[in-house]
Design an enzyme around this catalytic site. Structure first.
Site, PDB file in Angstrom:
ATOM      1  N   THR A 121       0.816  -1.208   0.000  1.00 55.81           N
ATOM      2  CA  THR A 121       0.000   0.000   0.000  1.00 55.81           C
ATOM      3  C   THR A 121       0.854   1.264   0.000  1.00 55.81           C
ATOM      4  O   THR A 121       1.971   1.272   0.555  1.00 55.81           O
ATOM      5  CB  THR A 121      -0.893   0.010   1.268  1.00 55.81           C
ATOM      6  OG1 THR A 121      -1.478   1.306   1.411  1.00 55.81           O
ATOM      7  CG2 THR A 121      -0.099  -0.290   2.531  1.00 55.81           C
ATOM      8  N   TYR A 145      -1.857   0.158  10.171  1.00 54.02           N
ATOM      9  CA  TYR A 145      -2.129  -0.501   8.891  1.00 54.02           C
ATOM     10  C   TYR A 145      -0.885  -0.459   8.003  1.00 54.02           C
ATOM     11  O   TYR A 145      -0.418  -1.493   7.507  1.00 54.02           O
ATOM     12  CB  TYR A 145      -3.317   0.176   8.190  1.00 54.02           C
ATOM     13  CG  TYR A 145      -3.499  -0.287   6.770  1.00 54.02           C
ATOM     14  CD1 TYR A 145      -3.924  -1.580   6.489  1.00 54.02           C
ATOM     15  CD2 TYR A 145      -3.225   0.564   5.695  1.00 54.02           C
ATOM     16  CE1 TYR A 145      -4.062  -2.015   5.174  1.00 54.02           C
ATOM     17  CE2 TYR A 145      -3.368   0.142   4.393  1.00 54.02           C
ATOM     18  CZ  TYR A 145      -3.777  -1.150   4.137  1.00 54.02           C
ATOM     19  OH  TYR A 145      -3.910  -1.578   2.842  1.00 54.02           O
TER      20      TYR A 145
END
Ligand code: UDP
Length: 333
Positions: A121, A145
């Site tokens: 990501t 995250y």
């Protein structure tokens, strides 16, 4: 021509995973999907794929799948993806993203899997100092995250150095849209992502869209992101797999974006254009942890993979997301 091995897709019942399963099948790969169906849907898995319901953490299960199905490559999509939740429940992220990946990678190494593609990501960059952001930029994630994903990238680097398994870590920017043929789309409830929220508003599932901040240092003051169509992203996975097979000695970290940013206002303008009916916009304060702008430098993926974006157009992305949302709305009624 039949391929030398089959591909295991974890999270293949989810949003990006299900589109990648379609792209793999369309390219002639045999696919086994492993998904626990916590956020995914079994109907999203194309009938041509085999399906195993279960957890990536279950090493006995993954070892059996790898052996039974002649798995030579793993595309690992399964994981948790909600940034604010990662702040309030970090253990969930270090378990579902970091620990579960470690378990899967061990099964892969022990089972002789040669290629591994990981859903990473742009959140691994945190607040980038320069836009567009290159893969060589410092990785300083600002939430659990991003850290949980970065740790997996780091594991993969060490493991590819020690074992005969190469990998590609694909750093996704903002993924949106739906399969142009209407076979899959984003279906999980409780959406937080802008385009999904906007098309839900356009179909009456919600009554407005909030704009989180108009005082950013951007052209119109709203946040800028690089939106990539999910089908182009899925195609990038197939191209990455081809590359890993072609050159087993090399591994890659690649940004997945179009290299062009759109502001929140520009995205909402596109939604209004597509639906011909303006949705209500309500200006709210900034959301915690939102960088002003996040745009990919995509020269590495363009140079490395045989991949040419097919749907690099914000109106197309919104139109496909809208078509899928209408389908979901029909199902609800
Ligand atoms: N955003 C917004 N309203 C929403 C959802 C998102 O204004 O209901 C903004 C958000 O602040 C960011 C951009 O849209 O600038 C993209 O956010 P999203 O949650 O889609 O993805 P992220 O970039 O956070 O992964």
């Amino acid at each position: 021509m039949s391929k030398a091995f089959s591909v295991l897709v974890t999270g293949g019942a989810g949003y990006i995973g299900s589109h990648s399963v379609l792209a793999l099948l369309d390219a002639g790969w045999d696919v086994v999907v492993l998904d626990n169906l916590v956020t995914g849907f079994s109907w999203a898995i194309d009938d041509r794929a085999s399906f195993v319901e279960g957890s990536v953490e279950d090493m006995a299960l993954t070892a059996r799948i790898i052996a039974d199905h002649n798995i030579g490559a793993i595309l690992h999509f399964a994981g948790s993806v909600v940034v604010p939740e990662s702040v309030t429940d970090p253990l969930k992220y270090y378990r579902n993203n970091t620990a579960a990946s470690r378990a899967l990678i061990e099964s892969a190494v022990v089972g002789g899997v040669r290629h591994f593609i990981f859903s990473s990501t742009a959140a691994t960059y945190g607040e980038p100092e320069a836009i567009p952001v290159q893969e060589s930029a410092p990785t300083v994630p600002i939430n659990p995250y991003g850290r949980s994903k970065l740790m997996t990238e780091q594991m993969l680097q060490d493991i590819s150095a020690a074992h005969p398994m190469n990998h590609a870590a694909l750093r996704y920017f903002n993924v949106a849209g739906a399969d142009p043929e209407g076979r899959s789309g984003q279906s999980t409830d409780g959406a937080t992502h802008l385009i999904k929220v906007a098309v839900e508003a356009a179909t009456g599932k919600r009554d407005h869209v909030a704009i989180f901040g108009t005082d950013f240092d951007t052209a119109d003051g709203t946040g800028v992101r690089d939106y990539i169509h999910v089908s182009d992203l899925a195609a990038a996975h197939v191209a990455a797999l081809d590359k890993l097979v072609e050159d087993p000695a090399r591994s890659y970290i690649l940004n997945c974006g179009y290299g062009r940013g759109f502001s929140v206002s520009e995205v909402l303008d596109a939604v209004d254009r597509i639906t011909n009916a303006p949705i209500e916009r309500r200006i709210e304060g900034r959301r915690a942890g939102d960088p002003a702008a996040l745009v990919a430098d995509n020269s590495a993926i363009l140079d490395t993979l045989r991949w040419t974006p097919q749907r690099d157009d914000i109106d197309l992305i919104v139109a496909d997301a809208m078509a899928w949302e209408r389908k979901l709305a029909e199902k609800r009624t």
